[in-house]
Each structure stands twice: as C-alpha cells, then as structure tokens.
Design a protein around this motif. Structure first.
Motif, PDB file in Angstrom:
ATOM      1  N   UNK A  36      19.051 -31.223  -4.844  1.00 29.03           N
ATOM      2  CA  UNK A  36      20.537 -31.359  -4.988  1.00 29.03           C
ATOM      3  C   UNK A  36      20.886 -30.584  -6.265  1.00 29.03           C
ATOM      4  N   UNK A  37      20.098 -29.533  -6.794  1.00 25.77           N
ATOM      5  CA  UNK A  37      20.226 -28.659  -7.685  1.00 25.77           C
ATOM      6  C   UNK A  37      20.674 -27.285  -6.862  1.00 25.77           C
ATOM      7  N   UNK A  38      20.469 -27.312  -5.536  1.00 31.60           N
ATOM      8  CA  UNK A  38      20.605 -26.180  -5.031  1.00 31.60           C
ATOM      9  C   UNK A  38      22.002 -26.001  -4.730  1.00 31.60           C
ATOM     10  N   UNK A  39      22.576 -24.589  -4.438  1.00 32.31           N
ATOM     11  CA  UNK A  39      24.167 -24.448  -4.094  1.00 32.31           C
ATOM     12  C   UNK A  39      24.584 -23.151  -3.313  1.00 32.31           C
ATOM     13  N   UNK A  40      25.507 -23.013  -2.777  1.00 32.51           N
ATOM     14  CA  UNK A  40      25.915 -22.005  -2.130  1.00 32.51           C
ATOM     15  C   UNK A  40      27.490 -21.520  -2.624  1.00 32.51           C
ATOM     16  N   UNK A  41      27.455 -20.060  -2.632  1.00 32.46           N
ATOM     17  CA  UNK A  41      28.576 -19.360  -3.074  1.00 32.46           C
ATOM     18  C   UNK A  41      29.044 -18.795  -1.772  1.00 32.46           C
ATOM     19  N   UNK A  42      30.022 -18.939  -1.195  1.00 32.92           N
ATOM     20  CA  UNK A  42      30.489 -18.556   0.261  1.00 32.92           C
ATOM     21  C   UNK A  42      31.540 -17.496   0.183  1.00 32.92           C
ATOM     22  N   UNK A  43      31.447 -16.294   0.701  1.00 33.97           N
ATOM     23  CA  UNK A  43      32.380 -15.330   0.785  1.00 33.97           C
ATOM     24  C   UNK A  43      32.837 -15.310   2.217  1.00 33.97           C
ATOM     25  N   UNK A  44      32.051 -15.706   3.409  1.00 36.44           N
ATOM     26  CA  UNK A  44      32.451 -15.493   4.637  1.00 36.44           C
ATOM     27  C   UNK A  44      31.812 -16.483   5.369  1.00 36.44           C
ATOM     28  N   UNK A  45      32.556 -17.274   6.315  1.00 38.77           N
ATOM     29  CA  UNK A  45      32.162 -18.319   6.993  1.00 38.77           C
ATOM     30  C   UNK A  45      31.191 -17.801   8.034  1.00 38.77           C
ATOM     31  N   UNK A  46      30.092 -18.536   8.273  1.00 39.15           N
ATOM     32  CA  UNK A  46      29.122 -18.110   9.508  1.00 39.15           C
ATOM     33  C   UNK A  46      29.578 -18.906  10.827  1.00 39.15           C
ATOM     34  N   UNK A  47      29.519 -18.106  11.742  1.00 42.49           N
ATOM     35  CA  UNK A  47      30.170 -18.655  13.140  1.00 42.49           C
ATOM     36  C   UNK A  47      28.814 -19.647  13.617  1.00 42.49           C
ATOM     37  N   UNK A  48      29.258 -20.893  14.062  1.00 38.32           N
ATOM     38  CA  UNK A  48      28.380 -21.769  14.471  1.00 38.32           C
ATOM     39  C   UNK A  48      27.228 -21.404  15.171  1.00 38.32           C
ATOM     40  N   UNK A  50      25.259 -19.085  15.016  1.00 39.77           N
ATOM     41  CA  UNK A  50      24.408 -18.324  14.285  1.00 39.77           C
ATOM     42  C   UNK A  50      23.843 -19.398  13.106  1.00 39.77           C
ATOM     43  N   UNK A  51      24.705 -20.196  13.053  1.00 38.98           N
ATOM     44  CA  UNK A  51      24.243 -21.167  11.637  1.00 38.98           C
ATOM     45  C   UNK A  51      22.847 -21.694  11.609  1.00 38.98           C
ATOM     46  N   UNK A  52      22.093 -22.281  12.806  1.00 42.49           N
ATOM     47  CA  UNK A  52      20.844 -22.727  12.668  1.00 42.49           C
ATOM     48  C   UNK A  52      19.931 -21.575  12.585  1.00 42.49           C
ATOM     49  N   UNK A  53      19.998 -20.592  13.253  1.00 41.45           N
ATOM     50  CA  UNK A  53      19.022 -19.196  12.894  1.00 41.45           C
ATOM     51  C   UNK A  53      19.139 -18.888  11.411  1.00 41.45           C
ATOM     52  N   UNK A  54      20.543 -18.672  10.960  1.00 47.19           N
ATOM     53  CA  UNK A  54      20.426 -18.194   9.482  1.00 47.19           C
ATOM     54  C   UNK A  54      19.829 -19.284   8.503  1.00 47.19           C
ATOM     55  N   UNK A  55      19.951 -20.540   8.756  1.00 49.83           N
ATOM     56  CA  UNK A  55      19.379 -21.777   7.985  1.00 49.83           C
ATOM     57  C   UNK A  55      17.946 -21.478   7.794  1.00 49.83           C
ATOM     58  N   UNK A  56      17.436 -21.356   9.240  1.00 48.48           N
ATOM     59  CA  UNK A  56      15.800 -20.994   9.187  1.00 48.48           C
ATOM     60  C   UNK A  56      15.223 -19.679   8.467  1.00 48.48           C
ATOM     61  N   UNK A  57      16.325 -18.640   8.492  1.00 48.88           N
ATOM     62  CA  UNK A  57      16.131 -17.356   7.789  1.00 48.88           C
ATOM     63  C   UNK A  57      15.916 -17.732   6.140  1.00 48.88           C
ATOM     64  N   UNK A  58      16.876 -18.371   5.707  1.00 49.38           N
ATOM     65  CA  UNK A  58      17.023 -18.678   4.293  1.00 49.38           C
ATOM     66  C   UNK A  58      15.804 -19.494   3.819  1.00 49.38           C
ATOM     67  N   UNK A  59      15.306 -20.471   4.650  1.00 50.86           N
ATOM     68  CA  UNK A  59      14.200 -21.379   4.232  1.00 50.86           C
ATOM     69  C   UNK A  59      12.912 -20.478   4.262  1.00 50.86           C
ATOM     70  N   UNK A  60      12.905 -19.456   5.206  1.00 49.97           N
ATOM     71  CA  UNK A  60      11.713 -18.470   5.266  1.00 49.97           C
ATOM     72  C   UNK A  60      11.699 -17.628   4.202  1.00 49.97           C
TER      73      UNK A  60
END
Length: 415
Positions: A36-48, A50-60
C-alpha cells in the motif's frame, strides 16, 4: 499519480517526484514491506495490449534489485525493446524498495522496429498503428543520457534530501510609459487573436478533408503569442495552446469520418510529446507533424459519406482483417441481414465485401514486404490469407506484381 493516501513515505515520494519531474518518464516505487506504500508517477499511458508484459517486467526488476547486494544502477531492456533504469532505495543500509524509471528507448522506433516487436511477441497486426504511435511518443536515451540519469537516481536515493523554495529575481530597469505599453499590447493581442481564429479555421477545414498540403500551408501562417496567458512561464503557455490545438485537430479528424478507435492513440501520443518538449521551437515543429498525421488518418481511415451500417462494417474489417472474416461474420457482428449488407456495401463502396477485405489485406502486406523481415508465406498468414497461392493471385491482381516482384522493386527504390 496512483497512490493510497497516508501510506507513502514523504521522503521517498519527494525524491521520486524530483526524478519524475526532471526525466519526464513514468516512475514506479515498489515498497518491499508494504504494497500500500507503493506508488506510480505517470507521464504517459501504457497501451492495454502491453500492460501485462510491462507489469511483469517491473516485478522482475524489483526482485532482481532485492537480491542485489550492492547499491548498483540497473539498466534493463525487455522483450518489447522497452528500457528501464532502476535503483534500490536504502535507509540506514536497509533496502526499503525499488525506484524504477521508464520505459524509454535506446533506438529510433521506425516501422521495421515496430514490426519486429509485433513479430517477436506474437502480437496481432491490428495493434500496429497503436504501438507505432506509442513507441514514437517515448523518449530515446543514448549512452550519456542513461549514465547521467542513472547517477541522478542513485545519488538522490542514497543521500539526504533537501527541499528549498526558489527565489525569483529579474531585472526590470527598462521602463516605458505604462499606458502606452498597455495600448500597444492590447492592439497587437486583438490582431493576433483574429488572425489565429481565421487561420485555425482554415487548417481544421483542410484536415477534415484530409488535404495535407493545404493544411500545412495554412499552418505556416499560424502564429499566436501566448505568453500573456502565463507571463512567468512562456513554455507552459505555448504547451497549453498546443494541447488545445491537438484537441481541435482530433475533432476535425472525427468530423472527417475517422472512428475514435484510430484517433485516440494518435491524440494520446501527441499529448505525451507536448508535455515532454523543452523549447517553443520544438512545439512549433510538432504542430506541423500533428497537422500532417491527422490528415493522413483522414486519408487512410475516413468513412465519411457512408451510412452508419457500412461505417460499422468497414471498421470491423479494419480491426479484424488478419483473422478469418466473411460476409456472414461481419453481418453477425453488426446485427444485420447478410444479403442486405452485401447489396448496401456494393452500392456505397462500389466494391464487394470480399474485394474490400482483399484490398485491405494486400495494402497491409505491401507494408510488411517493404520491411523485408518475414517470408512471403509468413506475411500471407499475418494479413489473413490461409493459402499462399491464393495470396499471390490476389496480390498480383491488385498490384500487377507478384509479392516477390514487389519486394524486388521496393528494395531497388530504397537504395
């Protein structure tokens, strides 16, 4: 920003906010102990898509940093050719979480680049336009950019954070008569506004028709002083003006008969580019690019003049041409009798549905052949033909060349 109130560490947030503000890239902080202390600062919207792949990348990346004993800068490029910079945030030598900046690119995303991404990740061709616009909106970092931004991140995440207010100082020693100045400025402002609205109207009318040359000629006359809107921040004033211009072009494009399905990715791309630009000259150049690309959209995707039924049928074909489609499947998708659709389609487009589908597929195949990244058989399958021989027959009928002859011709033209 995606964040839960009252859970975010103020020091971490301030540091991440500075990095995000300077680099103009998406930033994610992943807390090791408290999600709950994690957060995102968004500058550009990720296309739907690609969202799953990018989420896996961030976790890796986060898992890799947690297992990294040293306080290092990580540069990671994923299978989508998107790059990230990441550092661990430490407090008293204790790892508290990961600061991940990106995505950005390390190469120019030309058509060949996007085609390779689609092929490598088995993504449907229907996403090509959306991904091309998205990749073009992402900043490109060279070796020095990566090094400098990485050092900025690691130093901010490793040292005491100091926040101070800025003291603005200016030299206003030259003074002219105040009333005279106001009169001159007011007169110029009225004149500029009148010219702006007149030229703006001509640009939008040309975009609506898809007349690129005409629209660009009028764009050369489009000059408007926006500094009075934000006297202390002229760049912001011109950015706001360009945002408004983007909205007007989007509306003109829709009036020109283009579905929002195609307009939205282009509009989002330009919104990101506008925010990332750092000079007024760059904004002016971007304005010309915006006019040209919205005109291209009208030329390539307009269904103006067609009935609502035929518009739906054409949009369905544009979005599904790479899959098996037929008169019956299209009629079913838009809830209309197949015989009526067939008659109406031929009446309005002067083409049968089969001919329209084949033309769409061949045009897409021509684009892929020009990239020269796949075999002719693979290209036939990618654009929706399940038979190589039939593909070659249709291709020659519409272009007067076989696919191999077209490849040879395009190769010679590119030299």
């Amino acid at each position: 920003m995606k964040v839960k109130e009252g859970t975010v560490d103020e020091l971490i947030y301030n540091i991440c906010s500075v990095i995000h503000g300077i680099c103009k890239l998406n930033l994610e902080f992943i807390d090791i102990n408290d999600a709950s202390a994690s957060f995102q600062l968004v500058n550009s919207k990720i296309p739907d898509v690609l969202s799953d792949s990018i989420s896996k990348t961030l976790k890796y990346i986060d898992c890799t940093l947690q297992n990294d004993i040293g306080n290092n800068i990580m540069h990671f490029t994923d299978n989508l050719q998107l790059s990230y910079l990441a550092v661990g945030f430490f407090e008293k030598s204790k790892f508290k979480g990961s600061v991940i900046l990106g995505p950005f690119l390390s190469a120019v995303p030309d058509d060949s680049f996007v085609s390779k991404v689609l092929e490598k990740n088995n993504l449907p061709l229907v996403h090509r336009l959306q991904l091309r616009e998205y990749y073009k909106s992402i900043p490109i970092y060279d070796f020095n950019d990566i090094k400098n931004v990485g050092l900025l991140m690691i130093n901010l995440a490793s040292n005491t954070f100091i926040s101070k207010d800025i003291i603005y100082v200016s030299n206003e020693s030259t003074v002219i008569n105040e009333k005279e100045s106001e009169s001159i400025n007011e007169g110029n402002l009225i004149s500029d506004i009148e010219l702006r609205y007149k030229v703006e109207k001509e640009i939008l009318n040309a975009v609506e028709k898809g007349s690129k040359a005409e629209a660009l000629e009028f764009k050369k006359l489009f000059r408007f002083k926006a500094t009075h809107r934000a006297p202390n921040d002229p760049l912001r004033a011109y950015k706001n003006l360009t945002f408004s211009f983007n909205t007007l072009l989007r509306i003109a494009c829709e009036r020109g008969g283009v579905s929002p399905i195609y307009i939205s990715p282009l509009s989002d791309k330009f919104a990101t580019l506008i925010e990332n630009i750092s000079t007024i000259r760059q904004l002016d150049t971007l304005g010309e690019t915006m006019v040209a690309e919205y005109c291209d959209l009208v030329t390539n995707y307009s269904t103006a003049g067609y009935s609502s039924i035929i518009k739906k049928a054409i949009n369905h074909i544009n979005l599904n041409y790479q899959n098996p489609i037929s008169l019956n499947s299209i009629a079913s998708s838009i809830d209309i009798n197949p015989s009526h659709l067939s008659r109406q389609f031929k009446k309005e487009t002067e083409m049968t549905i089969t001919d329209f589908i084949n033309t769409k597929r061949v045009n897409e195949a021509k684009y892929l052949i020009e990239q020269n990244n796949n075999s002719i058989t693979d290209i036939a399958l990618m654009v929706g033909f399940d038979n190589h021989t039939y593909f070659c027959k249709v291709f020659k009928k519409l272009t007067s060349l076989t696919p191999k002859e077209y490849l040879k011709k395009s190769s010679l033209n590119s030299k």
